[in-house]
Design a protein around this motif. Sequence first.
Motif, mmCIF file in Angstrom:
data_model
loop_
_atom_site.group_PDB
_atom_site.id
_atom_site.type_symbol
_atom_site.label_atom_id
_atom_site.label_comp_id
_atom_site.label_asym_id
_atom_site.label_seq_id
_atom_site.Cartn_x
_atom_site.Cartn_y
_atom_site.Cartn_z
ATOM 1 N N GLY A 104 0.828 -1.182 0.000
ATOM 2 C CA GLY A 104 0.000 0.000 0.000
ATOM 3 C C GLY A 104 0.869 1.240 0.000
ATOM 4 O O GLY A 104 2.049 1.185 -0.334
ATOM 5 N N GLU A 105 0.284 2.363 0.399
ATOM 6 C CA GLU A 105 1.013 3.639 0.305
ATOM 7 C C GLU A 105 2.036 3.863 1.405
ATOM 8 O O GLU A 105 2.908 4.716 1.263
ATOM 9 C CB GLU A 105 0.012 4.810 0.271
ATOM 10 N N VAL A 106 1.988 3.102 2.504
ATOM 11 C CA VAL A 106 2.944 3.293 3.590
ATOM 12 C C VAL A 106 3.549 1.947 4.008
ATOM 13 O O VAL A 106 3.523 1.574 5.171
ATOM 14 C CB VAL A 106 2.305 4.010 4.799
ATOM 15 N N SER A 107 4.112 1.222 3.089
ATOM 16 C CA SER A 107 4.571 -0.146 3.343
ATOM 17 C C SER A 107 5.991 -0.237 3.918
ATOM 18 O O SER A 107 6.369 -1.298 4.432
ATOM 19 C CB SER A 107 4.492 -0.954 2.052
ATOM 20 N N ASP A 108 6.775 0.831 3.840
ATOM 21 C CA ASP A 108 8.159 0.761 4.307
ATOM 22 C C ASP A 108 8.210 0.391 5.791
ATOM 23 O O ASP A 108 7.563 1.010 6.624
ATOM 24 C CB ASP A 108 8.870 2.099 4.088
ATOM 25 N N GLY A 109 9.032 -0.627 6.115
ATOM 26 C CA GLY A 109 9.205 -1.049 7.507
ATOM 27 C C GLY A 109 8.230 -2.131 7.935
ATOM 28 O O GLY A 109 8.288 -2.590 9.079
ATOM 29 N N TYR A 110 7.346 -2.532 7.013
ATOM 30 C CA TYR A 110 6.339 -3.547 7.317
ATOM 31 C C TYR A 110 6.411 -4.683 6.302
ATOM 32 O O TYR A 110 6.705 -4.465 5.131
ATOM 33 C CB TYR A 110 4.927 -2.960 7.246
ATOM 34 N N SER A 111 6.109 -5.893 6.772
ATOM 35 C CA SER A 111 5.938 -7.029 5.869
ATOM 36 C C SER A 111 4.683 -7.782 6.280
ATOM 37 O O SER A 111 4.194 -7.621 7.405
ATOM 38 C CB SER A 111 7.160 -7.953 5.905
ATOM 39 N N VAL A 112 4.152 -8.572 5.370
ATOM 40 C CA VAL A 112 2.925 -9.311 5.642
ATOM 41 C C VAL A 112 3.068 -10.739 5.130
ATOM 42 O O VAL A 112 3.914 -11.046 4.294
ATOM 43 C CB VAL A 112 1.690 -8.661 4.986
ATOM 44 N N SER A 113 2.199 -11.580 5.651
ATOM 45 C CA SER A 113 2.114 -12.947 5.138
ATOM 46 C C SER A 113 0.685 -13.447 5.263
ATOM 47 O O SER A 113 -0.020 -13.100 6.220
ATOM 48 C CB SER A 113 3.073 -13.875 5.882
ATOM 49 N N ARG A 114 0.295 -14.239 4.297
ATOM 50 C CA ARG A 114 -1.031 -14.857 4.322
ATOM 51 C C ARG A 114 -0.885 -16.288 3.819
ATOM 52 O O ARG A 114 -0.855 -16.535 2.623
ATOM 53 C CB ARG A 114 -2.008 -14.073 3.452
ATOM 54 N N SER A 115 -0.818 -17.214 4.757
ATOM 55 C CA SER A 115 -0.644 -18.623 4.419
ATOM 56 C C SER A 115 -1.975 -19.366 4.417
ATOM 57 O O SER A 115 -2.063 -20.488 3.896
ATOM 58 C CB SER A 115 0.335 -19.283 5.396
ATOM 59 N N LYS A 116 -2.997 -18.747 5.014
ATOM 60 C CA LYS A 116 -4.335 -19.321 5.031
ATOM 61 C C LYS A 116 -5.338 -18.207 4.727
ATOM 62 O O LYS A 116 -5.073 -17.035 5.011
ATOM 63 C CB LYS A 116 -4.652 -19.916 6.409
ATOM 64 N N THR A 117 -6.469 -18.576 4.177
ATOM 65 C CA THR A 117 -7.488 -17.579 3.853
ATOM 66 C C THR A 117 -7.858 -16.744 5.070
ATOM 67 O O THR A 117 -8.068 -15.541 4.963
ATOM 68 C CB THR A 117 -8.752 -18.267 3.316
ATOM 69 N N GLU A 118 -7.931 -17.363 6.229
ATOM 70 C CA GLU A 118 -8.465 -16.681 7.402
ATOM 71 C C GLU A 118 -7.469 -15.830 8.167
ATOM 72 O O GLU A 118 -7.866 -15.063 9.017
ATOM 73 C CB GLU A 118 -9.095 -17.696 8.360
ATOM 74 N N ASP A 119 -6.186 -15.942 7.885
ATOM 75 C CA ASP A 119 -5.188 -15.228 8.683
ATOM 76 C C ASP A 119 -4.296 -14.326 7.831
ATOM 77 O O ASP A 119 -3.796 -14.732 6.780
ATOM 78 C CB ASP A 119 -4.287 -16.208 9.450
ATOM 79 N N PHE A 120 -4.077 -13.106 8.358
ATOM 80 C CA PHE A 120 -3.223 -12.132 7.680
ATOM 81 C C PHE A 120 -2.340 -11.519 8.749
ATOM 82 O O PHE A 120 -2.846 -10.894 9.685
ATOM 83 C CB PHE A 120 -4.093 -11.090 6.988
ATOM 84 N N LEU A 121 -1.055 -11.717 8.648
ATOM 85 C CA LEU A 121 -0.111 -11.256 9.661
ATOM 86 C C LEU A 121 0.640 -10.021 9.177
ATOM 87 O O LEU A 121 1.076 -9.950 8.026
ATOM 88 C CB LEU A 121 0.906 -12.361 9.982
ATOM 89 N N LEU A 122 0.798 -9.074 10.078
ATOM 90 C CA LEU A 122 1.580 -7.867 9.811
ATOM 91 C C LEU A 122 2.789 -7.889 10.737
ATOM 92 O O LEU A 122 2.639 -8.022 11.948
ATOM 93 C CB LEU A 122 0.755 -6.610 10.084
ATOM 94 N N THR A 123 3.985 -7.774 10.170
ATOM 95 C CA THR A 123 5.209 -7.813 10.959
ATOM 96 C C THR A 123 5.985 -6.518 10.811
ATOM 97 O O THR A 123 6.191 -6.028 9.692
ATOM 98 C CB THR A 123 6.105 -8.994 10.540
ATOM 99 N N LEU A 124 6.381 -5.987 11.954
ATOM 100 C CA LEU A 124 7.319 -4.874 12.003
ATOM 101 C C LEU A 124 8.660 -5.512 12.351
ATOM 102 O O LEU A 124 8.850 -6.023 13.463
ATOM 103 C CB LEU A 124 6.923 -3.859 13.067
ATOM 104 N N GLU A 125 9.578 -5.549 11.410
ATOM 105 C CA GLU A 125 10.824 -6.276 11.610
ATOM 106 C C GLU A 125 11.659 -5.683 12.742
ATOM 107 O O GLU A 125 12.286 -6.395 13.516
ATOM 108 C CB GLU A 125 11.625 -6.288 10.309
ATOM 109 N N SER A 126 11.661 -4.363 12.817
ATOM 110 C CA SER A 126 12.420 -3.661 13.849
ATOM 111 C C SER A 126 11.651 -2.379 14.161
ATOM 112 O O SER A 126 11.786 -1.383 13.465
ATOM 113 C CB SER A 126 13.826 -3.344 13.337
ATOM 114 N N ALA A 127 10.840 -2.453 15.203
ATOM 115 C CA ALA A 127 9.898 -1.372 15.473
ATOM 116 C C ALA A 127 10.598 -0.035 15.746
ATOM 117 O O ALA A 127 11.648 0.010 16.412
ATOM 118 C CB ALA A 127 9.017 -1.742 16.649
#
Lengths: 111, 111
Positions: A58-81
């Motif tokens: 999206g428009e502010v993605s720097d510093g964030y990553s995501v993963s979706r391994s299942k339809t029901e779950d969406f994870l947002l990770t801040l690698e180094s907050a």
Amino acid sequence: DAGITQSPRHKVTETGTPVTLRCHQTENHRYMYWYRQDPGHGLRLIHYSYGVKDTDKGEVSDGYSVSRSKTEDFLLTLESATSSQTSVYFCAIGGNLHEQYFGPGTRLTVT
Amino acid sequence: QQQVKQSPQSLIVQKGGIPIINCAYENTAFDYFPWYQQFPGKGPALLIAIRPDVSEKKEGRFTISFNKSAKQFSLHIMDSQPGDSATYFCAASRSGNQFYFGTGTSLTVIP
């Protein structure tokens, strides 16, 4: 909240630590989104997913990553907050008609 | 660069009045324009939405007016009530992927 849960609901963490926020849906919707909400900025899209393992920035993605391994779950990770990532984070789900339904939010404080 | 510009930032009306919130956009590829209502401590809730092939849509006391040539759309709340006091956000999307939100309008309806 249309079958959406977010965890944790509140978190305080220190600068430099990794943080993962979880969004879980029971609606079997195709689209899932992560937003951050800050005063004066409204909601800004971080990342979104249009299917399992299909994600885009999206428009502010720097510093964030995501993963979706299942339809029901969406994870947002801040690698180094960082302190600039202190915000309220909302997950949303969406169907093929583009309607979005938001979760209750996670308040994240980075000290 | 703000993709969707929203005004006013705040609005105070008497009960029964008709508050109007305005939004403007630049990207003519947007094809979905929703409005959200948010109460303190809650996630935004979808209120009403319109697509560019119609000029007006009503749902209960809420009406969206859409002016495609001016690239503007607005929310009207008929017979406003104190319970309508909330923050309202407009948004725009292209094909349900990237969503861009306005910065929000804080509405107060005085009894």
